[in-house]
Design a protein around this motif. Sequence first.
Motif: not given
Lengths: 106, 257
Positions: A21-26, A45-49, A70-71, B46-49
Amino acid sequence: MTRTMISAPETARAGDVVEIKAMIAHPMETGYRVDATGKPIPRNIINRFECTYDGEVVFAADLHPAISANPFIAFSTIATRSGPISFTWTDDEGKTETASVEIQVE
Amino acid sequence: MRGWLSLLAIGLLLAAADSNAIEEQPKLSGLEFVSPETRSLQADDASNPGMLWVLRGEQLWQEPAGRSQASCASCHGEARQSMRGVALRYPAFDAGAGQPIDLKGRINRCRTDNQDAPALEHESEELLALTTYVAHQSRGMSVPPVEDERLRSVIEQGESLFRERIGQLDLSCAACHDDRWGQRLGSSPIPQAHPTAYPLYRLEWQTVGSLQRRLRNCMIGVRAEPFAYGSPEFIALELYLMQRAEGLPVETPGVRP
């Protein structure tokens, strides 16, 4: 200051399916909004991951304006060998954010 | 005989209507009213923004600010120990100012008085991150009863604001959240309005926001003029809601639709 959150198992047996699982603040600014003065807010936007596992791309995605801020991206891969799992996010301003975790495969 | 029976029936109905106060009903977190998908977002860090704001708060906690060049950590050390349970006490009575203050206000007071730094804007990324980080240290702890006698009158003020009908729709907070929780407003379930998951990540906002932002949303929803951020009315409402939620665990950062 960009923040990322990665969740991946630290250890796995060879052949195991592991969830990543990967999340980023955006802000994922769509380009369709205007500011308080009516001026359009440029799209950003983030256009590529991309995710590489020991140097090999195992997951990649093109993102579009309908994706929320935050995708959060979750996917699975098969544990093959010990090595780094690395993540790259690229946005419309050309900024690149990276993160990496290690996985031990027995 | 028949007359007596119907009088008795009316009496019972009135008694039922009377017992609508939230104190006599099971207390349910807003989490009980959201979809399983949203619930699972909150359940796993891990999934909580909202955890992105906790992360940012953790960074800010260490950063020197203002002319003092002191960070939060310079005085308070490890937030994990020093801030544990702190959010449960807020809003609290601030002896210096002679009035109640909420957690955001307390953090800003610390900035202006102790760090010699400018106050952070309401709903700014930094203030939300610090507040979320501090409140997060109390996650899982239950809201205790309010014992400070100086806060009695404030709770009463909060309760009367909660029950006052406002706006063009002529609705009070209580009209929905005491009397009709569990029913639907449009397609959305009406929760009991407990403040224990704030600051929280609202999918609609696509960001973390404060309880006051949520209260302003509700006030605009009933076509009333919302109170200003940081106004005494909001502090009183926050305090009333907090003591009304006594016994519920803190969830910060919550995730809601």
